[in-house]
Motif scaffolding. Structure first.
Motif, PDB file in Angstrom:
ATOM      1  N   GLU A 163       0.848  -1.202   0.000  1.00 45.33           N
ATOM      2  CA  GLU A 163       0.000   0.000   0.000  1.00 45.33           C
ATOM      3  C   GLU A 163       0.879   1.246   0.000  1.00 45.33           C
ATOM      4  OE1 GLU A 163      -4.017   1.581   2.143  1.00 45.33           O
ATOM      5  OE2 GLU A 163      -2.407   1.022   3.508  1.00 45.33           O
ATOM      6  N   GLY A 164       0.495   2.223  -0.821  1.00 41.53           N
ATOM      7  CA  GLY A 164       1.237   3.473  -0.882  1.00 41.53           C
ATOM      8  C   GLY A 164       2.395   3.405  -1.860  1.00 41.53           C
ATOM      9  N   ARG A 165       2.660   2.196  -2.350  1.00 37.39           N
ATOM     10  CA  ARG A 165       3.747   2.050  -3.316  1.00 37.39           C
ATOM     11  C   ARG A 165       3.232   1.492  -4.645  1.00 37.39           C
ATOM     12  NH1 ARG A 165       8.808   3.197  -3.242  1.00 37.39           N
ATOM     13  NH2 ARG A 165      10.090   2.234  -4.836  1.00 37.39           N
ATOM     14  N   HIS A 166       2.466   0.417  -4.555  1.00 37.36           N
ATOM     15  CA  HIS A 166       1.924  -0.192  -5.777  1.00 37.36           C
ATOM     16  C   HIS A 166       0.470   0.151  -6.000  1.00 37.36           C
ATOM     17  CE1 HIS A 166       5.381  -2.687  -4.541  1.00 37.36           C
ATOM     18  NE2 HIS A 166       5.667  -2.590  -5.820  1.00 37.36           N
ATOM     19  N   PHE A 167      -0.163   0.655  -4.970  1.00 38.27           N
ATOM     20  CA  PHE A 167      -1.517   1.190  -5.105  1.00 38.27           C
ATOM     21  C   PHE A 167      -1.692   2.243  -4.018  1.00 38.27           C
ATOM     22  CE2 PHE A 167      -1.730  -2.682  -2.542  1.00 38.27           C
ATOM     23  CZ  PHE A 167      -2.426  -2.282  -1.420  1.00 38.27           C
ATOM     24  N   PRO A 168      -2.595   3.210  -4.263  1.00 41.35           N
ATOM     25  CA  PRO A 168      -2.689   4.328  -3.321  1.00 41.35           C
ATOM     26  C   PRO A 168      -3.305   3.926  -1.979  1.00 41.35           C
ATOM     27  CG  PRO A 168      -4.221   4.616  -5.169  1.00 41.35           C
ATOM     28  CD  PRO A 168      -3.432   3.391  -5.455  1.00 41.35           C
ATOM     29  N   PHE A 169      -3.015   4.708  -0.962  1.00 44.02           N
ATOM     30  CA  PHE A 169      -3.623   4.514   0.352  1.00 44.02           C
ATOM     31  C   PHE A 169      -5.145   4.644   0.253  1.00 44.02           C
ATOM     32  CE2 PHE A 169       0.706   5.675   1.613  1.00 44.02           C
ATOM     33  CZ  PHE A 169       0.947   4.708   2.565  1.00 44.02           C
ATOM     34  N   ASP A 170      -5.841   3.897   1.079  1.00 43.51           N
ATOM     35  CA  ASP A 170      -7.306   4.002   1.213  1.00 43.51           C
ATOM     36  C   ASP A 170      -8.057   3.737  -0.090  1.00 43.51           C
ATOM     37  OD1 ASP A 170      -7.118   4.647   3.948  1.00 43.51           O
ATOM     38  OD2 ASP A 170      -6.607   6.708   3.423  1.00 43.51           O
ATOM     39  N   ILE A 217      -4.829  10.724 -11.007  1.00 44.49           N
ATOM     40  CA  ILE A 217      -6.294  10.685 -10.864  1.00 44.49           C
ATOM     41  C   ILE A 217      -6.694   9.721  -9.753  1.00 44.49           C
ATOM     42  CG2 ILE A 217      -8.457  10.025 -12.001  1.00 44.49           C
ATOM     43  CD1 ILE A 217      -7.335  11.069 -14.618  1.00 44.49           C
ATOM     44  N   VAL A 218      -6.107   8.527  -9.751  1.00 42.09           N
ATOM     45  CA  VAL A 218      -6.507   7.538  -8.745  1.00 42.09           C
ATOM     46  C   VAL A 218      -5.999   7.893  -7.352  1.00 42.09           C
ATOM     47  CG1 VAL A 218      -6.709   5.653 -10.419  1.00 42.09           C
ATOM     48  CG2 VAL A 218      -4.579   5.938  -9.158  1.00 42.09           C
ATOM     49  N   THR A 219      -4.928   8.675  -7.276  1.00 38.73           N
ATOM     50  CA  THR A 219      -4.457   9.099  -5.958  1.00 38.73           C
ATOM     51  C   THR A 219      -5.245  10.304  -5.452  1.00 38.73           C
ATOM     52  OG1 THR A 219      -2.801  10.559  -6.933  1.00 38.73           O
ATOM     53  CG2 THR A 219      -2.079   8.342  -6.350  1.00 38.73           C
ATOM     54  N   GLY A 220      -6.039  10.911  -6.332  1.00 41.10           N
ATOM     55  CA  GLY A 220      -6.837  12.064  -5.940  1.00 41.10           C
ATOM     56  C   GLY A 220      -6.089  13.390  -6.027  1.00 41.10           C
ATOM     57  N   GLU A 221      -4.861  13.330  -6.552  1.00 40.58           N
ATOM     58  CA  GLU A 221      -4.079  14.573  -6.668  1.00 40.58           C
ATOM     59  C   GLU A 221      -4.624  15.481  -7.753  1.00 40.58           C
ATOM     60  OE1 GLU A 221       0.275  13.782  -7.028  1.00 40.58           O
ATOM     61  OE2 GLU A 221      -0.344  11.847  -6.184  1.00 40.58           O
ATOM     62  N   LEU A 222      -5.276  14.863  -8.746  1.00 40.45           N
ATOM     63  CA  LEU A 222      -5.709  15.604  -9.919  1.00 40.45           C
ATOM     64  C   LEU A 222      -7.205  15.393 -10.119  1.00 40.45           C
ATOM     65  CD1 LEU A 222      -4.156  17.237 -12.123  1.00 40.45           C
ATOM     66  CD2 LEU A 222      -4.210  15.166 -13.523  1.00 40.45           C
ATOM     67  N   HIS A 223      -7.924  16.486 -10.372  1.00 32.96           N
ATOM     68  CA  HIS A 223      -9.366  16.368 -10.607  1.00 32.96           C
ATOM     69  C   HIS A 223      -9.662  16.658 -12.071  1.00 32.96           C
ATOM     70  CE1 HIS A 223     -10.406  15.737  -6.424  1.00 32.96           C
ATOM     71  NE2 HIS A 223      -9.400  16.561  -6.165  1.00 32.96           N
ATOM     72  N   VAL A 224     -10.416  15.765 -12.691  1.00 38.55           N
ATOM     73  CA  VAL A 224     -10.739  15.888 -14.120  1.00 38.55           C
ATOM     74  C   VAL A 224     -12.244  15.704 -14.291  1.00 38.55           C
ATOM     75  CG1 VAL A 224      -8.474  15.080 -14.909  1.00 38.55           C
ATOM     76  CG2 VAL A 224     -10.290  13.409 -14.434  1.00 38.55           C
ATOM     77  N   THR A 225     -12.708  15.887 -15.515  1.00 38.96           N
ATOM     78  CA  THR A 225     -14.137  15.683 -15.798  1.00 38.96           C
ATOM     79  C   THR A 225     -14.525  14.249 -15.453  1.00 38.96           C
ATOM     80  OG1 THR A 225     -13.697  14.936 -18.048  1.00 38.96           O
ATOM     81  CG2 THR A 225     -14.043  17.304 -17.734  1.00 38.96           C
ATOM     82  N   SER A 226     -15.788  14.037 -15.153  1.00 42.26           N
ATOM     83  CA  SER A 226     -16.199  12.703 -14.711  1.00 42.26           C
ATOM     84  C   SER A 226     -16.027  11.678 -15.823  1.00 42.26           C
ATOM     85  CB  SER A 226     -17.643  12.725 -14.203  1.00 42.26           C
ATOM     86  OG  SER A 226     -18.528  12.884 -15.282  1.00 42.26           O
ATOM     87  N   GLU A 227     -16.196  12.112 -17.079  1.00 44.21           N
ATOM     88  CA  GLU A 227     -16.003  11.195 -18.196  1.00 44.21           C
ATOM     89  C   GLU A 227     -14.545  10.731 -18.258  1.00 44.21           C
ATOM     90  OE1 GLU A 227     -16.854  11.209 -23.025  1.00 44.21           O
ATOM     91  OE2 GLU A 227     -17.161  13.026 -21.842  1.00 44.21           O
ATOM     92  N   ARG A 228     -13.641  11.698 -18.141  1.00 50.62           N
ATOM     93  CA  ARG A 228     -12.208  11.387 -18.149  1.00 50.62           C
ATOM     94  C   ARG A 228     -11.834  10.543 -16.935  1.00 50.62           C
ATOM     95  NH1 ARG A 228      -9.012  16.232 -20.303  1.00 50.62           N
ATOM     96  NH2 ARG A 228      -9.567  15.189 -22.252  1.00 50.62           N
ATOM     97  N   PHE A 229     -12.387  10.901 -15.791  1.00 50.19           N
ATOM     98  CA  PHE A 229     -12.129  10.138 -14.565  1.00 50.19           C
ATOM     99  C   PHE A 229     -12.509   8.666 -14.766  1.00 50.19           C
ATOM    100  CE2 PHE A 229     -13.360   8.180 -10.594  1.00 50.19           C
ATOM    101  CZ  PHE A 229     -12.344   8.544  -9.729  1.00 50.19           C
TER     102      PHE A 229
END
Lengths: 316, 316
Positions: free
Chosen positions: B53-60, B172-184
């Motif tokens: 966790e935190g290395r190969h996939f994001p926390f939570d 995107i998956v870490t939540g650092e970047l917010h994009v349109t819901s379609e792109r998400f």
């Protein structure tokens, strides 16, 4: 990434990557997968164990000890199946790549693995809190596995080796308790260098009804056989094999440690009384320390001569 | 200990413990070892992967996603060997035993594993920082494995699927970047739901010279084939398969992500030009997205149309 190439190098350079003369190992470390041809007439048995620093072994332990014990505890499951060790994989998570530490780990692993023909064929290395996951694999004839589920009412219950030493050793190996150097040496070895009963397992598989290894303490582990076989057990406390070192050091708690302490990695097996002579022959031929400690009964779990607590064992 | 019985219960209750109709699985969860009879004429291939966790996939992260992706990324190694998935083991280290979280993990794993006949047969559960170690096992005829070491000068180099999306998805998956819901939705799926190319791998194994899966980025991973085969490669940047979604979103860095971004889990394989027709037939029959991106040469590594950095990929 470069750091982790080093790890591969250390393990590949060690004799554990040596597959010469091993026709069963078609591919070892270095491709997407390892590849094995299980020998004709044999089935594959395997067991996975995860060891977390601070939980299954103390912080800042000697990497040689960690390596040896990690392989030994996992190989003990092969012994309980009467299997011949074949190969293993290692998932290693480490906080940093320290060449000396890694060489120590590889050395300790090789110390146990090499003489028994257990070869490292693959794995993964990642960065994180120190954790080892091993999967050991062995070969055994498909129909000769002594299951936990096959104990019968009237079976004798046997134990190999000595119980309780490893549990007693825990405060010594964590450094919480200081003892004489003679006592330290004995118990340190008893914790860190369990001897998986491989040859005993292979010899006994034909004559026993059920077999398992003891890792969390006899009183707790024997429940797996009782539940799986839908039977009960009666044990004789004074028949339990306890070292003179443990009795001399902790006369009051020796019995409790033998029953509820973990980390022994001895075999517990049940066999019909008709097999008693065969078992005695195996014991004598292998110079195997092994005693009868009780009997399989219809139901319940009783221990004659012990009225203490039977609570579950937690390693650290 | 009681807590960890629960885990066993959740996984055993799930369909992954279901071994009905599987004559190869002699013993699953519940004894000292699992036991398997490899089908006649088949060899066993296996790969171990550790995910921290935190290395190969994001926390939570969502446990369903973690479970699905853990099995998918590991199974991708079976695809690269042209193997048929058979069974897996799971070493699970968790900070606490949360039934809902565990049920989610089991659900995600089953979502990938069940349709491909991959059965959970054993493992270990321990307490500690969230880490998953999986070993997946498959069957393949001993002499039909496409090795990394078998690429030949003149071979065409092919890639399945699309490259770069998963790496672009990381912020995107870490939540650092917010994009349109379609792109998400598109990129979230591209990161969390890789589709291991199992059927392609099995179909291609007979016609390719070498094959591997791409997990750390094409530019880095192809070096494994080049080193093992002692050859070089020439790639055409404009032949690389990149999604219109990625080009539309990041026209400047799409190529760099396709070459150096990780987590794609597509196949890279090399084949002689004499196999081109067979490969086209497989592509058409399987509706397999697959393009030629370059050629195996004597030595060196060049990419026509790209002069950016080729530094190694680190997951998080």
């Amino acid at each position: 990434m470069k750091e982790f190439e080093l790890i591969k190098h250390i393990f590949q350079a060690s004799m554990m990557a040596n597959t010469r003369g091993r026709e069963d190992i078609l591919l070892g470390i270095g491709d997407d997968c390892a590849q094995v041809q299980v020998p004709a007439g044999q089935s594959l048995v395997f067991s996975m164990d995860t060891l977390v620093e601070g939980r299954h072994f103390p912080f800042d332990a000697d990497p040689v000890d960690i390596g040896y014990r990690a392989v030994a505890t996992c190989v003990s499951d092969l012994a309980a199946m009467g299997a011949k060790p074949a190969f293993f994989t290692l998932g290693l998570t480490i906080p940093e790549s320290d060449p000396q530490w890694l060489a120590g780990l590889a050395q300790g692993m090789a110390e146990l693995a090499e003489p028994i023909g257990l070869i490292l064929v693959g794995g993964d290395t990642t960065k994180g809190p120190l954790t080892l996951t091993l999967q050991v694999h062995g070969y055994v004839e498909a129909d000769q596995v002594p299951l936990r589920a096959n104990a019968k009412v009237g079976d004798d219950i046997y134990i190999t080796g000595l119980l309780g030493d490893a549990a007693a050793a825990v405060p010594i190996v964590t450094g919480e308790l200081h003892v004489t150097s003679e006592r330290f040496d004995y118990f340190y070895e008893r914790f860190w260098r369990p001897q998986p009963r491989l040859i005993a397992g292979m010899a006994l598989k034909r004559v026993v009804h059920s077999m398992m290894d003891i890792s969390d303490g006899l009183a707790q582990d024997i429940q797996h056989i009782l539940t799986a076989s839908n039977v009960g057990a009666h044990l004789e406390a004074n028949a339990l094999p306890i070292s003179s070192e443990l009795v001399a050091w902790q006369p009051e708690s020796a019995l409790s440690l033998a029953l509820t302490g973990g980390d022994d990695y001895e075999l517990c097996f049940t066999a019909p009384s008709s097999a008693a002579q065969d078992i005695q022959l195996i014991i004598q031929t292998l110079h195997l320390p092994c005693v009868k400690v009780g009997t399989i009964v219809e139901s319940g779990f009783t221990i004659n001569g012990y009225d203490g607590d039977l609570g579950g064992w937690q390693h650290f």
